[in-house]
Design a protein around this motif. Structure first.
Motif, PDB file in Angstrom:
ATOM      1  N   SER A 294       0.818  -1.215   0.000  1.00 20.07           N
ATOM      2  CA  SER A 294       0.000   0.000   0.000  1.00 20.07           C
ATOM      3  C   SER A 294       0.842   1.251   0.000  1.00 20.07           C
ATOM      4  O   SER A 294       0.338   2.334  -0.258  1.00 20.07           O
ATOM      5  CB  SER A 294      -0.923   0.010   1.225  1.00 20.07           C
ATOM      6  OG  SER A 294      -0.167   0.044   2.410  1.00 20.07           O
ATOM      7  N   THR A 295       2.133   1.113   0.315  1.00 18.42           N
ATOM      8  CA  THR A 295       2.984   2.301   0.367  1.00 18.42           C
ATOM      9  C   THR A 295       3.949   2.395  -0.791  1.00 18.42           C
ATOM     10  O   THR A 295       4.494   3.457  -1.061  1.00 18.42           O
ATOM     11  CB  THR A 295       3.801   2.334   1.674  1.00 18.42           C
ATOM     12  OG1 THR A 295       4.537   1.123   1.783  1.00 18.42           O
ATOM     13  CG2 THR A 295       2.896   2.522   2.865  1.00 18.42           C
TER      14      THR A 295
ATOM     15  N   MET B 106       5.717  12.360   4.776  1.00 15.47           N
ATOM     16  CA  MET B 106       4.835  11.240   5.094  1.00 15.47           C
ATOM     17  C   MET B 106       4.601  10.401   3.840  1.00 15.47           C
ATOM     18  O   MET B 106       4.358  10.931   2.756  1.00 15.47           O
ATOM     19  CB  MET B 106       3.494  11.732   5.633  1.00 15.47           C
ATOM     20  CG  MET B 106       3.576  12.340   7.017  1.00 15.47           C
ATOM     21  SD  MET B 106       4.013  11.093   8.254  1.00 15.47           S
ATOM     22  CE  MET B 106       4.117  12.139   9.723  1.00 15.47           C
TER      23      MET B 106
ATOM     24  N   HIS C 267       2.491   8.265   1.454  1.00 11.00           N
ATOM     25  CA  HIS C 267       1.060   8.188   1.134  1.00 11.00           C
ATOM     26  C   HIS C 267       0.615   6.736   1.126  1.00 11.00           C
ATOM     27  O   HIS C 267       1.139   5.914   0.363  1.00 11.00           O
ATOM     28  CB  HIS C 267       0.803   8.825  -0.232  1.00 11.00           C
ATOM     29  CG  HIS C 267      -0.608   8.672  -0.706  1.00 11.00           C
ATOM     30  ND1 HIS C 267      -1.688   9.167  -0.009  1.00 11.00           N
ATOM     31  CD2 HIS C 267      -1.123   8.065  -1.820  1.00 11.00           C
ATOM     32  CE1 HIS C 267      -2.803   8.892  -0.670  1.00 11.00           C
ATOM     33  NE2 HIS C 267      -2.481   8.220  -1.765  1.00 11.00           N
ATOM     34  N   ASP C 268      -0.360   6.415   1.967  1.00 13.13           N
ATOM     35  CA  ASP C 268      -0.886   5.058   2.084  1.00 13.13           C
ATOM     36  C   ASP C 268      -2.391   5.110   1.851  1.00 13.13           C
ATOM     37  O   ASP C 268      -3.143   5.604   2.689  1.00 13.13           O
ATOM     38  CB  ASP C 268      -0.588   4.503   3.474  1.00 13.13           C
ATOM     39  CG  ASP C 268      -1.053   3.066   3.648  1.00 13.13           C
ATOM     40  OD1 ASP C 268      -1.776   2.560   2.767  1.00 13.13           O
ATOM     41  OD2 ASP C 268      -0.701   2.451   4.667  1.00 13.13           O
TER      42      ASP C 268
ATOM     43  N   SER D 179      -4.807   4.139   4.718  1.00 15.56           N
ATOM     44  CA  SER D 179      -5.003   4.961   5.915  1.00 15.56           C
ATOM     45  C   SER D 179      -5.146   6.440   5.605  1.00 15.56           C
ATOM     46  O   SER D 179      -5.281   7.256   6.518  1.00 15.56           O
ATOM     47  CB  SER D 179      -3.830   4.764   6.883  1.00 15.56           C
ATOM     48  OG  SER D 179      -2.598   5.093   6.258  1.00 15.56           O
ATOM     49  N   HIS D 180      -5.111   6.791   4.314  1.00 15.25           N
ATOM     50  CA  HIS D 180      -5.219   8.188   3.903  1.00 15.25           C
ATOM     51  C   HIS D 180      -6.533   8.791   4.427  1.00 15.25           C
ATOM     52  O   HIS D 180      -7.570   8.153   4.335  1.00 15.25           O
ATOM     53  CB  HIS D 180      -5.167   8.264   2.376  1.00 15.25           C
ATOM     54  CG  HIS D 180      -5.192   9.638   1.811  1.00 15.25           C
ATOM     55  ND1 HIS D 180      -4.112  10.480   1.909  1.00 15.25           N
ATOM     56  CD2 HIS D 180      -6.159  10.322   1.168  1.00 15.25           C
ATOM     57  CE1 HIS D 180      -4.418  11.626   1.313  1.00 15.25           C
ATOM     58  NE2 HIS D 180      -5.656  11.552   0.859  1.00 15.25           N
TER      59      HIS D 180
ATOM     60  N   GLU E  71      -2.005   9.181   7.405  1.00 18.19           N
ATOM     61  CA  GLU E  71      -0.721   8.498   7.323  1.00 18.19           C
ATOM     62  C   GLU E  71       0.172   8.880   8.494  1.00 18.19           C
ATOM     63  O   GLU E  71       0.143  10.018   8.973  1.00 18.19           O
ATOM     64  CB  GLU E  71      -0.003   8.858   6.012  1.00 18.19           C
ATOM     65  CG  GLU E  71      -0.652   8.262   4.773  1.00 18.19           C
ATOM     66  CD  GLU E  71      -1.657   9.182   4.114  1.00 18.19           C
ATOM     67  OE1 GLU E  71      -2.030   8.926   2.969  1.00 18.19           O
ATOM     68  OE2 GLU E  71      -2.074  10.170   4.761  1.00 18.19           O
ATOM     69  N   ASP E  72       0.967   7.920   8.969  1.00 15.96           N
ATOM     70  CA  ASP E  72       1.847   8.215  10.101  1.00 15.96           C
ATOM     71  C   ASP E  72       3.243   7.631   9.950  1.00 15.96           C
ATOM     72  O   ASP E  72       3.996   7.538  10.913  1.00 15.96           O
ATOM     73  CB  ASP E  72       1.221   7.710  11.406  1.00 15.96           C
ATOM     74  CG  ASP E  72       0.970   6.201  11.400  1.00 15.96           C
ATOM     75  OD1 ASP E  72       1.310   5.535  10.389  1.00 15.96           O
ATOM     76  OD2 ASP E  72       0.433   5.690  12.399  1.00 15.96           O
TER      77      ASP E  72
ATOM     78  N   HIS F  59       3.830  12.751   0.760  1.00 14.10           N
ATOM     79  CA  HIS F  59       3.214  14.043   1.053  1.00 14.10           C
ATOM     80  C   HIS F  59       4.338  15.058   1.282  1.00 14.10           C
ATOM     81  O   HIS F  59       5.145  14.900   2.207  1.00 14.10           O
ATOM     82  CB  HIS F  59       2.344  13.956   2.307  1.00 14.10           C
ATOM     83  CG  HIS F  59       1.077  13.199   2.115  1.00 14.10           C
ATOM     84  ND1 HIS F  59      -0.053  13.765   1.564  1.00 14.10           N
ATOM     85  CD2 HIS F  59       0.755  11.902   2.385  1.00 14.10           C
ATOM     86  CE1 HIS F  59      -1.023  12.858   1.524  1.00 14.10           C
ATOM     87  NE2 HIS F  59      -0.554  11.720   2.001  1.00 14.10           N
TER      88      HIS F  59
END
Length: 252
Positions: free
Chosen positions: A3-4, A132, A134-135, A138-139, A142-143, A241
């Motif tokens: 996802s990343t 960050m 972008h996922d 979880s967008h 994102e953390d 990001h």
């Protein structure tokens, strides 16, 4: 597919974009097409021809993923800075492939030497480490930073590869706030792009009198594409990001 991160063809992503040319190879300016919106145009080419590229100055505002070298504005044609504007815009903080006259002028300019007599080489960094990742899962919450992703997945460290050697804005859509195709030459990313290949996350280009501000959209639409070269046939694509902004200013 993670996802990343994802892999994809650099050629397919590039399309008609002007991609990275190293500083050592010198600047390759985007075509200055009279049919493109005349956002940065000043005067014209005469006889209906394309506008002439002209030298401009560049300033880096605070609160920005671009980190300047602390030496003040980047003056086009000063200390090997190349900043050209027409209906397109190219910015090279330090132009290494100078001809003999350009090199001599640079070396003989006392304003291009520091207090120790060493020639100044202008530079800009891009704060990739704190960007960050972008996922989509979880967008927009994102953390994970790129620095953490590098640790987690054992990727190449950034090191000094966050130094930007060029920025190019090459397309405008011709309305109010102009949409753009932009590439940044950042060695870690090979190219760092903001355009429709990434999504509707183009940089915006807005003009006021004597100034053009190029900047990313507000969070969460400040997503750029980093194509990291892993030595394989295709780059590792990471979406980041990043809050990026700079000002192209007419010379006083």
């Amino acid at each position: 597919m993670s996802s990343t991160t994802k892999c994809c063809s650099a050629l397919a992503l590039a399309g008609a974009l002007l991609l990275v040319a190293s500083c050592a190879e010198g600047p390759t300016l985007p075509p200055d097409d009279a049919a493109v919106a005349p956002l940065l145009k000043k005067g014209g080419g005469g006889g209906g021809g394309p506008p002439q590229l002209r030298d401009v100055d560049v300033e880096i505002p605070t609160g920005n993923a671009l980190i300047d070298d602390g030496l003040g504005p980047y003056r086009g044609e000063n200390c090997a800075v190349v900043a050209k504007a027409g209906s397109s815009f190219s910015f090279f903080p330090f132009y290494g492939a100078m001809n003999r006259k350009e090199r001599k002028d640079y070396e003989n300019d006392p304003n291009c030497r520091d207090i120790n007599g060493t020639l100044i080489q202008r530079s800009i960094r891009v704060d990739l480490a704190n960007a960050m990742v972008h996922d989509p899962a979880s967008h927009p919450n994102e953390d994970v930073t790129l620095a953490q992703l590098i640790i987690d997945q054992g990727l190449d460290p950034i090191g000094s590869d966050d130094v930007m050697n060029h920025a190019k804005v090459s397309v405008f859509d011709g309305s109010g706030v102009y949409q753009s195709r932009v590439s940044f030459g950042v060695p870690y990313c090979n190219y760092l792009m903001f355009d429709d290949e990434v999504g509707s996350n183009d940089l915006t280009v807005a003009q006021t009198e004597g100034n053009v501000r190029v900047e990313t959209q507000a969070w969460p639409d400040n997503v750029g594409l980093c194509a990291h070269d892993t030595g394989g046939d295709e780059p590792l694509v990471i979406l980041l990001h990043l809050d990026i902004a700079y000002d192209a200013k007419d010379k006083p």
